[in-house]
Design a protein around this motif. Sequence first.
Motif, PDB file in Angstrom:
ATOM      1  N   TYR A   4       1.000  -1.214   0.187  1.00 26.05           N
ATOM      2  CA  TYR A   4       0.035   0.109   0.185  1.00 26.05           C
ATOM      3  C   TYR A   4       0.854   1.538   0.125  1.00 26.05           C
ATOM      4  N   ASN A   5       0.827   2.036  -1.268  1.00 24.44           N
ATOM      5  CA  ASN A   5       1.747   3.018  -0.884  1.00 24.44           C
ATOM      6  C   ASN A   5       0.586   4.530  -1.297  1.00 24.44           C
ATOM      7  N   VAL A   6       1.203   4.749  -0.320  1.00 24.89           N
ATOM      8  CA  VAL A   6       1.196   6.490  -0.745  1.00 24.89           C
ATOM      9  C   VAL A   6       1.876   7.595  -0.990  1.00 24.89           C
ATOM     10  N   THR A   7       2.005   8.816  -1.608  1.00 22.14           N
ATOM     11  CA  THR A   7       2.756   9.507  -2.535  1.00 22.14           C
ATOM     12  C   THR A   7       1.818  10.660  -1.975  1.00 22.14           C
ATOM     13  N   ILE A   8       3.477  11.493  -0.597  1.00 24.53           N
ATOM     14  CA  ILE A   8       2.934  13.068  -0.640  1.00 24.53           C
ATOM     15  C   ILE A   8       3.406  14.008  -1.625  1.00 24.53           C
ATOM     16  N   ASN A   9       3.649  14.779  -1.448  1.00 25.50           N
ATOM     17  CA  ASN A   9       4.192  16.032  -1.773  1.00 25.50           C
ATOM     18  C   ASN A   9       3.979  16.911  -0.445  1.00 25.50           C
ATOM     19  N   ILE A  10       4.419  17.158   0.667  1.00 23.67           N
ATOM     20  CA  ILE A  10       4.318  17.758   1.538  1.00 23.67           C
ATOM     21  C   ILE A  10       5.499  19.709   1.226  1.00 23.67           C
ATOM     22  N   ASP A  11       4.147  20.757   1.889  1.00 23.27           N
ATOM     23  CA  ASP A  11       4.952  22.078   1.073  1.00 23.27           C
ATOM     24  C   ASP A  11       6.075  21.367   2.463  1.00 23.27           C
ATOM     25  N   ASN A  12       6.890  22.454   2.005  1.00 26.52           N
ATOM     26  CA  ASN A  12       8.580  22.576   2.115  1.00 26.52           C
ATOM     27  C   ASN A  12       9.273  23.173   3.698  1.00 26.52           C
ATOM     28  N   SER A  13       7.502  24.400   4.281  1.00 28.19           N
ATOM     29  CA  SER A  13       7.534  24.996   5.322  1.00 28.19           C
ATOM     30  C   SER A  13       7.360  23.651   6.857  1.00 28.19           C
ATOM     31  N   VAL A  14       6.507  22.817   6.085  1.00 25.04           N
ATOM     32  CA  VAL A  14       6.113  21.897   7.215  1.00 25.04           C
ATOM     33  C   VAL A  14       6.578  20.137   7.228  1.00 25.04           C
ATOM     34  N   ALA A  15       7.968  20.483   5.845  1.00 20.99           N
ATOM     35  CA  ALA A  15       8.158  19.410   5.806  1.00 20.99           C
ATOM     36  C   ALA A  15       9.194  18.013   6.733  1.00 20.99           C
ATOM     37  N   GLU A  16       9.919  19.507   7.407  1.00 27.00           N
ATOM     38  CA  GLU A  16      10.692  18.498   8.341  1.00 27.00           C
ATOM     39  C   GLU A  16       9.993  17.828  10.007  1.00 27.00           C
ATOM     40  N   GLU A  17       9.155  19.103  10.066  1.00 25.09           N
ATOM     41  CA  GLU A  17       7.990  18.824  10.655  1.00 25.09           C
ATOM     42  C   GLU A  17       7.181  17.516  10.852  1.00 25.09           C
ATOM     43  N   TRP A  18       6.921  17.215   9.695  1.00 23.87           N
ATOM     44  CA  TRP A  18       5.713  15.979   8.920  1.00 23.87           C
ATOM     45  C   TRP A  18       6.504  15.547   9.764  1.00 23.87           C
ATOM     46  N   LEU A  19       7.451  14.907   8.394  1.00 19.37           N
ATOM     47  CA  LEU A  19       8.659  13.552   8.226  1.00 19.37           C
ATOM     48  C   LEU A  19       8.764  13.210  10.069  1.00 19.37           C
ATOM     49  N   ASP A  20       9.407  13.871  11.317  1.00 22.28           N
ATOM     50  CA  ASP A  20       9.640  13.399  11.913  1.00 22.28           C
ATOM     51  C   ASP A  20       8.213  13.156  12.735  1.00 22.28           C
ATOM     52  N   TRP A  21       7.128  13.834  12.688  1.00 25.70           N
ATOM     53  CA  TRP A  21       5.463  13.391  13.188  1.00 25.70           C
ATOM     54  C   TRP A  21       5.016  12.220  12.476  1.00 25.70           C
ATOM     55  N   MET A  22       5.672  11.752  11.121  1.00 26.43           N
ATOM     56  CA  MET A  22       4.559  10.642  10.902  1.00 26.43           C
ATOM     57  C   MET A  22       6.096   9.067  10.888  1.00 26.43           C
ATOM     58  N   LYS A  23       7.037   9.810  11.780  1.00 22.91           N
ATOM     59  CA  LYS A  23       7.640   8.746  12.180  1.00 22.91           C
ATOM     60  C   LYS A  23       7.390   8.120  13.567  1.00 22.91           C
TER      61      LYS A  23
END
Length: 108
Positions: A4-23
């Motif tokens: 199950y593949n979810v491809t996401i383009n996340i705005d750079n203004s929140v990308a680092e925080e988003w990646l931390d939250w995802m993990k």
Amino acid sequence: MIIYNVTINIDNSVAEEWLDWMKSTHIPEVMATGYFLNNQIARLLHEEDNGGTTYAVQYTCRNLEDLEEYQRDHAPGLQAKVLNRYPEKFVAFRSLLEIVGQDVEKDQ
């Protein structure tokens, strides 16, 4: 097995925080449903500068029945958390892949 593949383009203004939250939060919540055997996150290396970063989050499950049950019973609530946390900061699409070979050796 199914990916199950979810491809996401996340705005750079929140990308680092988003990646931390995802993990730390989202992926552990998805895995806690018990439908997936493993997961991985990959970042697209070469992309146009559109103000975002593209990731593929992949979850492996045993079969389509497990995935359909997950999508019916768990996905709407988990997806809503992402939408509420990052409104108008991402676009996403989902795809399904069937594993037809694994650790295939190169022909000699």
